[in-house]
Design an enzyme around this catalytic site. Structure first.
Site, PDB file in Angstrom:
ATOM      1  N   ASP A 158     -28.516   7.421   5.205  1.00 23.63           N
ATOM      2  CA  ASP A 158     -29.307   7.544   6.444  1.00 23.63           C
ATOM      3  C   ASP A 158     -28.949   6.393   7.371  1.00 23.63           C
ATOM      4  OD1 ASP A 158     -30.528   9.670   5.278  1.00 23.63           O
ATOM      5  OD2 ASP A 158     -32.573   8.902   5.467  1.00 23.63           O
ATOM      6  N   HIS A 178     -30.198   1.601   9.347  1.00 22.44           N
ATOM      7  CA  HIS A 178     -31.349   2.504   9.241  1.00 22.44           C
ATOM      8  C   HIS A 178     -32.618   1.717   9.574  1.00 22.44           C
ATOM      9  CE1 HIS A 178     -33.210   6.213   8.040  1.00 22.44           C
ATOM     10  NE2 HIS A 178     -33.610   5.850   6.848  1.00 22.44           N
ATOM     11  N   ASP A 226     -37.089  10.710  -0.062  1.00 24.04           N
ATOM     12  CA  ASP A 226     -36.229  11.907  -0.014  1.00 24.04           C
ATOM     13  C   ASP A 226     -34.837  11.619  -0.576  1.00 24.04           C
ATOM     14  OD1 ASP A 226     -36.091  10.356   2.441  1.00 24.04           O
ATOM     15  OD2 ASP A 226     -34.722  11.875   3.236  1.00 24.04           O
ATOM     16  N   HIS A 227     -34.604  10.371  -1.028  1.00 22.65           N
ATOM     17  CA  HIS A 227     -33.312  10.014  -1.638  1.00 22.65           C
ATOM     18  C   HIS A 227     -33.438   9.635  -3.118  1.00 22.65           C
ATOM     19  CE1 HIS A 227     -31.036   9.913   2.239  1.00 22.65           C
ATOM     20  NE2 HIS A 227     -32.290   9.940   2.652  1.00 22.65           N
ATOM     21  N   HIS A 236     -30.600   4.152  -0.119  1.00 28.47           N
ATOM     22  CA  HIS A 236     -31.793   3.371   0.209  1.00 28.47           C
ATOM     23  C   HIS A 236     -32.947   4.020  -0.550  1.00 28.47           C
ATOM     24  CE1 HIS A 236     -31.877   6.727   2.980  1.00 28.47           C
ATOM     25  NE2 HIS A 236     -33.061   6.409   3.449  1.00 28.47           N
ATOM     26  N   HIS A 285     -28.306  16.456   5.265  1.00 30.50           N
ATOM     27  CA  HIS A 285     -29.560  15.783   5.631  1.00 30.50           C
ATOM     28  C   HIS A 285     -29.929  16.170   7.064  1.00 30.50           C
ATOM     29  CE1 HIS A 285     -32.420  12.483   6.369  1.00 30.50           C
ATOM     30  NE2 HIS A 285     -32.404  12.234   5.086  1.00 30.50           N
ATOM     31  N   HIS A 336     -35.985   5.455   0.488  1.00 32.52           N
ATOM     32  CA  HIS A 336     -36.892   6.493   0.983  1.00 32.52           C
ATOM     33  C   HIS A 336     -37.009   7.583  -0.082  1.00 32.52           C
ATOM     34  CE1 HIS A 336     -36.824   5.770   5.625  1.00 32.52           C
ATOM     35  NE2 HIS A 336     -38.002   5.471   5.128  1.00 32.52           N
TER      36      HIS A 336
HETATM   37 ZN    ZN Z   1     -33.484  10.541   4.383  1.00 33.00          ZN
HETATM   38 ZN    ZN Z   2     -34.173   7.236   5.188  1.00 30.15          ZN
END
Ligand code: ZN
Ligand code: ZN
Length: 340
Positions: free
Chosen positions: A225, A202, A107-108, A103, A300, A105
């Site tokens: 996630d 998510h 942090d990915h 996805h 994670h 976000h």
């Molecule tokens: Zn994440």
């Molecule tokens: Zn996420």
């Protein structure tokens, strides 16, 4: 300092030519450290290149899992800091074939630009394939725009024969799974390696997906996630390895209460919104148990399991629901699935 290095420095003091040879050897080993043999291996290799979360952690990059099988090298996600872990793990960066995004976000996807650029510099022969659900084309186009000046400069500086423009950048490979909560689609199938994208939950973030890798009777699943999801259970059925996210809700609740107590209302609101779209360690154990996987690897992790208490809490909670092996993932950790 290693004894051999110390001895060499002494030698350096005695003879300048010895020092030059030392430096040459260091440079040579650095330039040749990418482990190309992984591409010839009959096994499926998994390397954790980011087991952290958006929270800062000096020992963990954000989300990233490297997978090598059948001569193909992929990443699942490329969170901030993860490219450095890929490189430090001596992976064959010039052979990176693609990135599967779960996805969007940050942090990915934060290090996607590094994955695109550095694998090109390392000798990648074609644009990087970036797989993902709808929206991946927009992410790839954004990085292309951000990196356009860099590509122009490198091609002009080194010449197209050495930094071919045709191999620069990335191509978006977008797959729409439809609305069914357990929808899936095969997104890569070559040389015996099959990669299946499946929907996860998510919410309110949509779309969000996980990936299953099947290779010669062995299998790896990366959850992405998600809150506890029947779709993950379905698609992780019988997997050898399940890399699953985990958020220890009890710690988060305490963080929210503390933030409120000291007047940090905004932080309390943001932190309070998070647990509902993640999976607790115990729930990750329940997913692994229901799916009948052999080995659960937590990644994670929120909060970062940087001390004994938090580590024990993650481990104990997951093991309370799962009879198989549980590992708390760490950056650089490796797993090998030999063909059946
Ligand atoms: Zn994440
Ligand atoms: Zn996420």
């Amino acid at each position: 300092m290693a004894r051999s290095s110390l001895a060499c420095l002494v030698a350096c003091a005695l003879a300048a030519s010895g020092c030059e040879r030392f430096v040459e050897r260091q440079v040579e080993s650095t330039l040749q450290r990418a482990d190309q043999s992984l591409l010839e291996s009959p096994a499926l290799h998994v390397v954790l290149c980011g087991t952290g979360s958006p929270l800062p952690d000096p020992d963990r990059a954000a989300a990233c899992t490297a997978v090598i099988a059948g001569g193909h090298f992929f990443l699942v996600d490329a969170g901030p800091g993860s490219w450095e872990q890929v490189d430090l793990a001596n992976l064959p960066t010039g052979a990176l074939r693609g990135v599967f995004l779960t996805h969007f976000h940050s942090d990915h996807v934060g290090d996607l630009g590094e994955a695109i650029t550095q694998s090109w510099i390392a000798g990648r022969a074609q644009p990087l394939d970036v797989y993902g659900p709808p929206g991946v084309a927009r992410v790839v186009a954004g990085f292309a725009e951000a990196l356009a000046a860099d590509v122009e400069a490198r091609v002009a500086h080194h010449g197209d024969a050495y930094m071919p423009r045709a191999a620069a950048g990335a191509v978006a490979r977008e797959t729409a799974l439809g609305d069914a909560p357990n929808a899936s689609a095969v997104v890569f199938d070559q040389d015996g390696l099959r990669v299946t994208m499946f929907a996860v939950d998510h919410e309110p973030v949509r779309p969000a997906v996980g990936y299953r890798f099947d290779w010669k009777g062995r299998s790896l699943v990366v959850s992405g996630d998600t809150r506890k999801s029947a779709s993950v259970i379905e698609h992780a059925k019988g997997a050898d390895l399940l890399v699953h996210e985990a958020l220890a809700a009890s710690f988060t609740e305490r963080a929210v209460a503390t933030a409120k107590r000291i007047g940090m209302e905004r932080l309390a609101k943001l932190a309070g919104d998070i647990p509902s779209y993640h999976t607790t360690p115990r729930e990750a154990g329940e997913v692994a148990q229901a799916a009948g996987v052999a080995h659960l690897v937590l990644s994670h992790m929120v909060p970062a399991p940087s001390n004994f208490l938090v580590r024990r809490s993650f481990q104990k909670d997951a093991e309370s629901a799962f009879s198989g092996e549980v590992t708390l993932g760490e950056d650089g950790m490796r797993f090998l699935l030999a063909p059946e």
